[in-house]
Design an enzyme around this catalytic site. Structure first.
Site, PDB file in Angstrom:
ATOM      1  N   TYR A   1      -2.299  -1.488  11.034  1.00 13.47           N
ATOM      2  CA  TYR A   1      -2.444  -2.119   9.588  1.00 13.47           C
ATOM      3  C   TYR A   1      -1.488  -1.718   8.724  1.00 13.47           C
ATOM      4  CZ  TYR A   1      -4.202  -2.031   4.944  1.00 13.47           C
ATOM      5  OH  TYR A   1      -4.121  -2.241   3.566  1.00 13.47           O
TER       6      TYR A   1
ATOM      7  N   LYS B   1       2.046  -3.783   6.722  1.00 13.41           N
ATOM      8  CA  LYS B   1       2.355  -3.842   5.157  1.00 13.41           C
ATOM      9  C   LYS B   1       3.904  -3.693   5.306  1.00 13.41           C
ATOM     10  CE  LYS B   1      -1.562  -4.485   3.375  1.00 13.41           C
ATOM     11  NZ  LYS B   1      -1.869  -5.929   2.966  1.00 13.41           N
TER      12      LYS B   1
ATOM     13  N   SER C   1       0.863  -1.125  -0.045  1.00  6.37           N
ATOM     14  CA  SER C   1      -0.020  -0.170   0.065  1.00  6.37           C
ATOM     15  C   SER C   1       0.965   1.328  -0.015  1.00  6.37           C
ATOM     16  CB  SER C   1      -0.807   0.101   1.279  1.00  6.37           C
ATOM     17  OG  SER C   1      -1.601   1.147   1.458  1.00  6.37           O
TER      18      SER C   1
END
Ligand code: NAD
Ligand code: WQD
Length: 342
Positions: free
Chosen positions: A150, A154, A125
């Protein structure tokens, strides 16, 4: 052609990628535990392509199930790993839920493929860039301290993948850093299925437009941008899906850049929140009700991607613009109203 394991393949981006893989002549094999998707998506995919994808329902955090699947499917040559939890706000409230799911699923897959040649595409992302020092942001920009658990999953996953690919030649890896995926398949048979009140802009807009929600709140109009609202690089999910096919194809040919590589997947242009609202109104003819509110905690001011590397080295470029994104998202919302999937 190739059998490709698509984890999270009944989800939003996964389902569009399954369609793109089938249409490119590959055979996708889905593994999903349906924690954030609906099994009826398989029938919807069949309505688009005429082919119901092979589906295995299990949790990738279950190491024995992953090993058994890999042993029973020795002809799988590629993996596209979408499966993860993705709600930024929830990850702040329940960080361990995110670290557990997003990292154990990845580690289990990598362990199960130890010693076997495999092409691996990972869903990363643009969140790894935070607020970049320079725009458009290139793949060589510094990875900033994550704003949420979150986002940190990544970053950690990218590190796990690059270190694993450096240590073992059997893994050929590409991380795709998505900007803001939006829109739906032009058939309106598949699209995003947000749970509860959407946190993301486009599903909130379409739900507000159809009367499911009240007015849209624009989170901040005092940013240092031309109209004061925050800027993002919105990418049509159908374009994003084709980037995965391009990544699998590049790995199958042998990536000259080595066995770990990273690509931005965006359009290369930014749109502000107010521009998105106007684009929705102009391309659908539907008037939106919106108000200006305070900034949302954790939001960056502006980010859009430099897509030179993906254009030149991945051989992929976005073809669809903001109008197609808005029209397809609206068509999907209307389809869902007439044909609730859940
Ligand atoms: P999604 O929730 O629609 O799809 C994820 C799928 O993974 C779901 O079908 C869910 O049931 C499944 N899943 C989750 N944990 C699992 C597990 N342990 N075992 C098996 N299946 C599991 O999300 P999406 O928007 O399609 O996102 C796909 C990927 O792309 C995710 O990794 C996400 O972090 C990443 N990503 C998404 C965005 C975005 O804005 N949508 C942006 C950047 C990156
Ligand atoms: C876009 C813009 C909001 C809702 C998130 C994740 C990111 C990535 C993509 C996974 C922002 C504004 C929003 C609303 C608004 N996901 N907005 N009113 O925050 O750029 O990215 O999804 O990797 O990690 O953080 O996307 O759609 O939530 O917001 O004004 O009701 O719209 O402030 O400027 P975001 P978004």
């Amino acid at each position: 052609m190739s059998r490709i394991l698509v984890t999270g393949g009944t989800g939003y981006i996964g389902s569009h990628t399954v369609v793109a893989l089938q249409q490119a002549g590959h055979t996708p094999v889905i593994v999903d535990n349906l924690s954030n998707s609906n099994v009826r998506v398989l029938d919807q995919i069949e309505k688009i392509t005429g082919e119901k994808p092979e589906f295995h329902e299990f949790d990738l955090c279950d190491e024995q199930r992953v090993r058994a699947f890999v042993a029973a499917n020795p002809d799988i040559s590629g993996i596209i790993h979408f499966a993860a939890y993705k709600a930024v706000g929830e990850s702040v409230q329940q960080p361990l839920k995110y670290y557990h799911n997003n990292l154990f699923s990845l580690i289990n897959l990598l362990n199960a493929y130890a010693g076997k040649p495999v092409n691996f595409v990972f869903s990363s992302s643009c969140t790894v860039y935070g607020q970049p020092d320079q725009l458009p942001v290139t793949e060589t920009a510094q990875v900033k301290q994550a704003e949420s658990p979150y986002g940190n999953t990544k970053q950690i996953a990218e590190e796990i993948l690059s270190e694993t690919a450096a240590a073992f030649d059997n893994y050929q890896v590409i991380s795709l850093r998505y900007f803001n995926p939006v829109g739906a398949h032009e058939s309106a048979l598949i699209g995003e299925l947000p749970l509860g009140v959407p946190q993301n802009l486009i599903p909130f807009i379409t739900q507000s437009a159809i009367g499911k929600r009240g007015p849209i709140t624009v989170f901040g109009d005092d940013y240092r941008t031309p109209d004061g609202s925050a800027i993002r690089d919105y990418i049509h999910v159908v374009d994003l899906a084709s980037a995965h096919v391009a990544a699998i194809d590049l790995l199958e040919q042998g990536n000259p850049n080595g066995n770990y590589d990273v690509f931005n997947v965006g359009t290369g242009t930014g749109n502000s929140v107010l521009e998105v609202i106007r684009a929705f109104e102009a391309s659908t003819g539907v008037k939106l009700d919106y108000q200006i509110g305070p900034r949302r905690a954790g939001d960056v001011e502006q980010v859009w991607g430099d897509v030179t590397k993906s254009t030149e080295e991945l051989g992929w470029k976005a073809a669809l613009g903001i109008e197609e994104m808005m029209q397809s998202a609206w068509k999907w919302e209307q389809y869902l109203k007439a044909n609730p999937l859940s």
